[in-house]
Enzyme design. Structure first.
Site, PDB file in Angstrom:
ATOM      1  N   LEU A   1     -14.281   6.379  -5.270  1.00 57.49           N
ATOM      2  CA  LEU A   1     -12.964   5.871  -4.900  1.00 57.49           C
ATOM      3  C   LEU A   1     -12.611   4.587  -5.646  1.00 57.49           C
ATOM      4  O   LEU A   1     -13.409   3.660  -5.721  1.00 57.49           O
ATOM      5  CB  LEU A   1     -12.971   5.597  -3.397  1.00 57.49           C
ATOM      6  CG  LEU A   1     -11.691   5.010  -2.798  1.00 57.49           C
ATOM      7  CD1 LEU A   1     -10.569   6.020  -2.873  1.00 57.49           C
ATOM      8  CD2 LEU A   1     -11.945   4.592  -1.356  1.00 57.49           C
TER       9      LEU A   1
ATOM     10  N   HIS B   1     -11.042  13.352  -0.192  1.00 63.99           N
ATOM     11  CA  HIS B   1     -11.224  12.038   0.412  1.00 63.99           C
ATOM     12  C   HIS B   1     -11.306  12.037   1.924  1.00 63.99           C
ATOM     13  O   HIS B   1     -12.163  11.371   2.501  1.00 63.99           O
ATOM     14  CB  HIS B   1     -10.057  11.156  -0.054  1.00 63.99           C
ATOM     15  CG  HIS B   1     -10.157   9.734   0.342  1.00 63.99           C
ATOM     16  ND1 HIS B   1     -11.241   8.957   0.028  1.00 63.99           N
ATOM     17  CD2 HIS B   1      -9.296   8.914   1.018  1.00 63.99           C
ATOM     18  CE1 HIS B   1     -11.047   7.727   0.495  1.00 63.99           C
ATOM     19  NE2 HIS B   1      -9.901   7.687   1.112  1.00 63.99           N
TER      20      HIS B   1
ATOM     21  N   PHE C   1       0.846  -1.186   0.000  1.00 64.74           N
ATOM     22  CA  PHE C   1       0.000   0.000   0.000  1.00 64.74           C
ATOM     23  C   PHE C   1       0.882   1.238   0.000  1.00 64.74           C
ATOM     24  O   PHE C   1       2.041   1.170   0.421  1.00 64.74           O
ATOM     25  CB  PHE C   1      -0.918   0.003   1.233  1.00 64.74           C
ATOM     26  CG  PHE C   1      -2.361   0.177   0.881  1.00 64.74           C
ATOM     27  CD1 PHE C   1      -3.103  -0.899   0.443  1.00 64.74           C
ATOM     28  CD2 PHE C   1      -2.971   1.427   0.957  1.00 64.74           C
ATOM     29  CE1 PHE C   1      -4.436  -0.744   0.097  1.00 64.74           C
ATOM     30  CE2 PHE C   1      -4.296   1.591   0.611  1.00 64.74           C
ATOM     31  CZ  PHE C   1      -5.037   0.508   0.176  1.00 64.74           C
TER      32      PHE C   1
ATOM     33  N   ARG D   1      -0.166   9.505  -0.900  1.00 60.84           N
ATOM     34  CA  ARG D   1      -1.278  10.029  -1.692  1.00 60.84           C
ATOM     35  C   ARG D   1      -1.076  11.479  -2.111  1.00 60.84           C
ATOM     36  O   ARG D   1      -1.425  11.858  -3.223  1.00 60.84           O
ATOM     37  CB  ARG D   1      -2.574   9.885  -0.906  1.00 60.84           C
ATOM     38  CG  ARG D   1      -2.980   8.441  -0.802  1.00 60.84           C
ATOM     39  CD  ARG D   1      -4.213   8.248   0.045  1.00 60.84           C
ATOM     40  NE  ARG D   1      -4.588   6.839   0.034  1.00 60.84           N
ATOM     41  CZ  ARG D   1      -5.551   6.329   0.775  1.00 60.84           C
ATOM     42  NH1 ARG D   1      -6.248   7.110   1.598  1.00 60.84           N
ATOM     43  NH2 ARG D   1      -5.841   5.056   0.697  1.00 60.84           N
TER      44      ARG D   1
ATOM     45  N   GLU E   1     -12.622   9.811  11.966  1.00 60.30           N
ATOM     46  CA  GLU E   1     -12.308  10.953  11.100  1.00 60.30           C
ATOM     47  C   GLU E   1     -12.708  12.285  11.720  1.00 60.30           C
ATOM     48  O   GLU E   1     -12.099  13.316  11.433  1.00 60.30           O
ATOM     49  CB  GLU E   1     -12.968  10.796   9.718  1.00 60.30           C
ATOM     50  CG  GLU E   1     -12.433  11.813   8.708  1.00 60.30           C
ATOM     51  CD  GLU E   1     -12.922  11.596   7.291  1.00 60.30           C
ATOM     52  OE1 GLU E   1     -13.463  10.508   7.000  1.00 60.30           O
ATOM     53  OE2 GLU E   1     -12.777  12.526   6.473  1.00 60.30           O
TER      54      GLU E   1
ATOM     55  N   THR F   1      -9.561   2.001  -5.066  1.00 67.79           N
ATOM     56  CA  THR F   1      -8.564   1.797  -4.005  1.00 67.79           C
ATOM     57  C   THR F   1      -7.115   1.878  -4.478  1.00 67.79           C
ATOM     58  O   THR F   1      -6.772   1.455  -5.585  1.00 67.79           O
ATOM     59  CB  THR F   1      -8.769   0.445  -3.307  1.00 67.79           C
ATOM     60  OG1 THR F   1      -7.725   0.262  -2.351  1.00 67.79           O
ATOM     61  CG2 THR F   1      -8.719  -0.732  -4.286  1.00 67.79           C
ATOM     62  N   GLU F   2      -6.281   2.380  -3.570  1.00 64.41           N
ATOM     63  CA  GLU F   2      -4.839   2.335  -3.733  1.00 64.41           C
ATOM     64  C   GLU F   2      -4.356   0.883  -3.821  1.00 64.41           C
ATOM     65  O   GLU F   2      -3.293   0.595  -4.369  1.00 64.41           O
ATOM     66  CB  GLU F   2      -4.237   3.010  -2.492  1.00 64.41           C
ATOM     67  CG  GLU F   2      -2.822   3.383  -2.545  1.00 64.41           C
ATOM     68  CD  GLU F   2      -2.517   4.304  -1.367  1.00 64.41           C
ATOM     69  OE1 GLU F   2      -3.134   5.382  -1.258  1.00 64.41           O
ATOM     70  OE2 GLU F   2      -1.675   3.942  -0.542  1.00 64.41           O
TER      71      GLU F   2
ATOM     72  N   ARG G   1      -2.519  11.531   5.550  1.00 65.02           N
ATOM     73  CA  ARG G   1      -2.729  10.190   6.089  1.00 65.02           C
ATOM     74  C   ARG G   1      -2.225   9.133   5.120  1.00 65.02           C
ATOM     75  O   ARG G   1      -2.432   9.245   3.909  1.00 65.02           O
ATOM     76  CB  ARG G   1      -4.227   9.967   6.352  1.00 65.02           C
ATOM     77  CG  ARG G   1      -4.554   8.557   6.756  1.00 65.02           C
ATOM     78  CD  ARG G   1      -5.991   8.384   7.170  1.00 65.02           C
ATOM     79  NE  ARG G   1      -6.955   8.502   6.089  1.00 65.02           N
ATOM     80  CZ  ARG G   1      -7.153   7.591   5.143  1.00 65.02           C
ATOM     81  NH1 ARG G   1      -6.404   6.501   5.101  1.00 65.02           N
ATOM     82  NH2 ARG G   1      -8.072   7.778   4.216  1.00 65.02           N
TER      83      ARG G   1
ATOM     84  N   GLN H   1      -7.116  15.431   2.548  1.00 61.03           N
ATOM     85  CA  GLN H   1      -6.462  14.520   1.605  1.00 61.03           C
ATOM     86  C   GLN H   1      -7.245  14.368   0.305  1.00 61.03           C
ATOM     87  O   GLN H   1      -8.462  14.164   0.326  1.00 61.03           O
ATOM     88  CB  GLN H   1      -6.310  13.137   2.231  1.00 61.03           C
ATOM     89  CG  GLN H   1      -5.679  12.130   1.291  1.00 61.03           C
ATOM     90  CD  GLN H   1      -5.202  10.895   2.035  1.00 61.03           C
ATOM     91  OE1 GLN H   1      -5.975   9.997   2.319  1.00 61.03           O
ATOM     92  NE2 GLN H   1      -3.936  10.877   2.390  1.00 61.03           N
TER      93      GLN H   1
ATOM     94  N   ASP I   1     -20.867  17.188  10.798  1.00 58.28           N
ATOM     95  CA  ASP I   1     -21.828  17.593  11.829  1.00 58.28           C
ATOM     96  C   ASP I   1     -21.189  17.701  13.217  1.00 58.28           C
ATOM     97  O   ASP I   1     -21.401  18.678  13.932  1.00 58.28           O
ATOM     98  CB  ASP I   1     -22.993  16.609  11.869  1.00 58.28           C
ATOM     99  CG  ASP I   1     -23.581  16.361  10.481  1.00 58.28           C
ATOM    100  OD1 ASP I   1     -23.541  17.291   9.655  1.00 58.28           O
ATOM    101  OD2 ASP I   1     -24.054  15.246  10.222  1.00 58.28           O
TER     102      ASP I   1
ATOM    103  N   HIS J   1      -7.439  11.860  -2.651  1.00 57.55           N
ATOM    104  CA  HIS J   1      -7.034  10.514  -3.046  1.00 57.55           C
ATOM    105  C   HIS J   1      -6.732  10.545  -4.533  1.00 57.55           C
ATOM    106  O   HIS J   1      -7.516  11.078  -5.316  1.00 57.55           O
ATOM    107  CB  HIS J   1      -8.156   9.525  -2.734  1.00 57.55           C
ATOM    108  CG  HIS J   1      -7.732   8.093  -2.833  1.00 57.55           C
ATOM    109  ND1 HIS J   1      -7.421   7.491  -4.027  1.00 57.55           N
ATOM    110  CD2 HIS J   1      -7.559   7.153  -1.879  1.00 57.55           C
ATOM    111  CE1 HIS J   1      -7.074   6.232  -3.791  1.00 57.55           C
ATOM    112  NE2 HIS J   1      -7.157   5.997  -2.511  1.00 57.55           N
TER     113      HIS J   1
END
Lengths: 258, 580
Positions: free
Chosen positions: B248, B349, B116, B282, B379, B250-251, B390, B236, B217, B238
């Protein structure tokens, strides 16, 4: 230094995808509206929109809500078929609005949209999901193990992992359960989604609760109510072979092998 | 109005909220208030995996993971927190496995691991296989597994309850106020401990991987109670969102061998990151993509995207390891990823910043002091383990490690503490907010303001920023905030009034976008996900510190933002130049 260029020439599909917006077309959404605060009966209302046919049905619903009628009510979240919020009946078939492109539902004619069946409609496309989740909870949808836990992970062969892969994909959207004629007529029936989630554990080599779950599904409202109409398999937006999973649970009940 | 009393209240039922709930329900009387049904949360959209130095497939250890996390965060990471996260990662993965998570397996039946972005062997030597995964459905499996275990533990959920206010009394946590979507009724929950786990805020961008419901919120209502928000300028992007849609991809696709290519078919990441190439972090990949686009090497008629190329990978590998993202390409783009490259662009992202907490999840009210009884995780929070950028998979790790910690800490606190008396008229503010919107005779539309907010954020506060673009964004947001005062909704009802909620959510987005932009404007350096073209280098002398943004309310009710700074916790790693 750099790698060679790609071998494959652009396909027609890639060209089409990259050529931005298609010709916009006029789409009619025919939505079954219901708001008991306003009126006791549901009513069909037409909305006309200018849309790119490559957009999602959810995009069209958003456009109605944001530009024409803010009272239109539906659930949505991720908008790409993962969260399971926006199952609805589109042209008479259960689908996720965010995973259905307008071009795939014959946009030349009015597209009918209504709430999924068999669960009480609370407002417009919003149904009461509690009975659905109750059936899910009733099948003990969690890993049951006995004895001491290993220090590291439990071992599971790739083959054993594959055995229940299909039913791990469920997103609890209720498209299957609310497409089932048995469920429509008998609200007590567990319904396909609960059985799918029981299957996910019954066929997990790590689980030791299969007997308990099978007893629950042996109930008169359990798997034997399934009439293999295959509506559920067709409705599943995740491509789970739901009817097959139910058949496997039935077979496990007979043979007690899983 | 109804009043409820619980020892512990958890706000949000994504990964962090449910991980916290599993712990706190065992220890204290707990209610989980969630605006969505639990399994609808955006944790389910995470794909590629959760890193932990299990060393199941090659040599690895948690110290390397810590180093990668600190370096990935461009040295803005609090290193004590990163150390805890990476050390506890191993148990966090094993706990999930024991809860039933169906990880992909090795030949030997162990949890399989894959490469990753930014995760390396021995401090950057080469990519390491560290990400534990379940095909490209890891977030889905985590969410389902945690929900299954909440069912097992009998966690009490209040579904479609939207928390709109935090109640404090003399600086201590007294409870929260929630709006019940089904009925429009307002509920006050008195609680000894409150855990915010309400997720991210990506919907102030137009092209985003985030769900419609990710509207910040929790951050907004805590901020309006005078508590700080940390490092909000670090957002970030992505690298691989589906072009224009932002969905998205994925990486893990690059972890499996996928390659980024420009219009010439060139593997351009070799120029930007000679060692890690497509698996650089990223921020590095997203900037590289935009540089390619700006320099005329983008793909398509408008040259506004690049390709994620998977065509050299065997179809069986795509089916087994990346089934969902290949299906997204088929569904939404109508292309076949076996043979066609996928048009992608960076997509908004993840918020690295959020409500500041210490490693027990306790919320800070300034640089050093906590708010008794108040916790945050996931988050919504900023521990800070992600610093300025991140690393991929560390969000799923964060929710599990710090969700668990916050759940335990909150319940332990609740078991020792007494209820704090509710303030007089606890629901007053929420009632006024809801009534104000329902009765407004304004002329502005929620959708229109939101659209304009997203447009200015995409143009002015994205991957590349300058003082001028950020000032433009600040001006635009100020004008939109003014117009928001005159917003009106069409649905005046009480039953499932999502029109009303969208208006409330927009108010949150506007406040948080302003914090992001003001914090970004003050940070005259480039670090991680925050890149200032007018200040293109990192400035450790002036800016190796966390931004703390506070809302100040003047006597006439007008608000402004006050910025302060908090030192970074450095333990074993001194800042170095960041190369991949």
């Amino acid at each position: 230094m750099s790698a060679p260029t790609m071998d494959a020439p652009h396909s027609a599909a890639l060209d089409a995808a990259e050529n931005g917006a298609s010709q916009l077309i006029t789409v009619t959404l025919r939505i079954r509206r219901f708001n008991p605060e306003e009126h006791p009966d549901p009513v069909w209302v037409d909305y006309q929109l200018l849309m790119d046919p490559k957009e999602r049905v959810l995009d069209a619903l958003n456009k109605v809500k944001w530009e024409q009628d803010g009272t239109l009510t539906y659930r949505r979240s991720c908008a790409h078929g993962i969260c399971g919020s926006d199952a609805m009946r589109i042209n008479g078939r259960n689908r996720l609005a965010c995973k259905t492109l307008l071009k795939d539902v014959n946009p030349e004619k009015p597209i009918t949209i209504e709430a999924i069946k068999g669960l009480t409609v609370l407002k417009d496309l919003v149904v009461d999901m509690d009975p659905f989740f109750q059936a899910y909870k009733d099948v003990m949808p969690f890993l049951i193990t006995k004895g001491n836990e290993p220090t590291r992970e439990r071992l599971q062969s790739a083959e054993d992992r594959e055995r229940f892969d299909d039913t791990t994909k469920c997103i609890l959207c209720a498209a299957c359960t609310s497409s089932c004629p048995v469920f429509w007529n008998d609200g007590q029936y567990f319904g396909p989604a609960a059985i799918v989630n029981a299957h996910r554990f019954i066929f997990d080599s790590r689980d030791e609760g299969a007997e308990q779950r099978l007893e629950i599904l042996n109930d008169r409202e359990g798997v034997w109510r399934c009439r293999t109409t295959f509506n559920c398999s067709e409705a599943c937006p995740r491509g789970i072979e739901v009817t097959k999973a139910i058949q496997e649970v039935k077979r496990a009940l007979v043979t007690r092998r899983f | 109005m109804q009043i409820h009393q619980y020892d512990t209240v958890i706000v949000g039922a994504g990964g962090a909220g449910m991980r916290a709930a599993i712990e706190s329900t065992k220890r204290s009387r707990t209610a989980v208030l969630t605006k969505l049904y639990p399994t609808r949360s955006h944790t389910g959209a995470a794909q590629g995996g959760m890193c932990a130095a299990l060393a199941n497939v090659e040599e690895d250890n948690w110290e390397w993971h810590t180093f990668d996390t600190v370096k990935g965060g461009d040295y803005l990471v609090d290193q004590d927190a990163a150390e805890i996260m990476c050390k506890e990662a191993i148990d966090a993965v094993l706990d999930l496995e024991k809860m039933g998570l169906p990880f992909s397996r090795t030949e030997a039946g162990r949890i399989d691991q894959r490469r990753f972005g930014g995760h390396t062997r021995n401090h950057g030597e080469a990519a390491v296989r560290r990400s534990c995964y379940a095909a490209d459905r890891t977030g889905h499996m985590i969410l389902q597994t945690l929900f299954q275990n909440c069912v097992k533990e009998g966690v009490e959920f209040f579904n479609e309850f939207y928390v709109l206010d935090l109640l404090l009394n003399e600086g201590k946590t007294a409870g929260v106020v929630a709006y019940e979507l089904a009925t429009g009724e307002i509920h006050v929950f008195q609680a000894k401990a409150v855990v915010f786990a309400s997720g991210g805020t990506g919907k102030f961008y137009k092209v985003t991987s985030n769900a419609h419901t990710l509207t910040g919120d929790g951050q907004a209502l805590v901020y309006r109670r005078g508590l700080p928000l940390e490092d909000m300028e670090f957002f970030q992007f992505h690298p691989t969102g589906i072009w224009r849609m932002g969905i998205l991809l994925t990486e893990g696709a690059r972890g499996e061998g996928g390659i980024l290519r420009n219009k010439d078919g060139e593997r351009f990441m070799e120029r930007y990151a000679p060692v890690m190439k497509d698996l650089a972090s990223r921020d590095v990949c997203s900037r590289a993509i935009y540089t390619e686009i700006r320099e005329g090497r983008g793909c398509g008629p408008d040259g506004d995207h690049v390709y994620l190329d998977l065509t050299h990978l065997p179809p069986e590998q795509l089916d087994a390891k990346l089934p969902d993202i290949t299906e997204f390409a088929r569904t939404y783009l109508g292309i076949e990823p076996y043979t066609d490259p996928i048009p992608i662009q960076p997509t908004a992202h993840y918020a690295m910043g959020g409500i500041p907490t210490n490693v027990e999840g306790e919320v800070l009210r300034n640089n050093t002091d906590i708010v008794p009884g108040l916790y945050a995780a996931g988050e919504v929070a900023c521990v800070s383990v992600h610093g300025a950028n991140r690393l991929g998979t560390n969000s799923l790790l964060d929710i599990n490690v710090f969700g668990r910690r916050a759940g335990i800490a909150a319940a332990d606190y609740a078991n020792k503490a007494d209820f704090v008396p509710l303030p007089a008229n606890p629901a007053e503010k929420v009632q006024a907010l809801v009534d104000g919107l329902r009765e407004s005779a304004g002329t502005e539309s929620v959708a229109q303001i939101r659209k304009e907010l997203q447009e200015t954020m995409d143009v002015n506060a994205m991957v590349y920023r300058t003082g001028a673009t950020l000032k433009q964004a600040r001006e635009d947001i100020a004008a939109l905030r003014e117009r928001y005062k005159n917003v009106a909704i069409q649905d005046k009802g009480f039953r499932y009034n999502t029109d009303l909620l969208e208006a409330v959510e927009l108010g949150n987005l506007l406040d948080l976008a302003e914090v992001l932009v003001v914090s970004a404007l003050a940070r005259e350096e480039s670090r991680g996900g925050h890149f200032r073209e007018d200040f293109p280098t990192r400035d450790d002398v002036k800016f190796m510190q966390h931004t703390m943004a506070y809302q100040e309310v003047a006597e006439d009710g007008t608000t402004s933002i006050r910025l302060d700074y908090k030192p970074v916790v450095t333990t074993r790693y001194q800042p170095m130049e960041r190369k991949y």
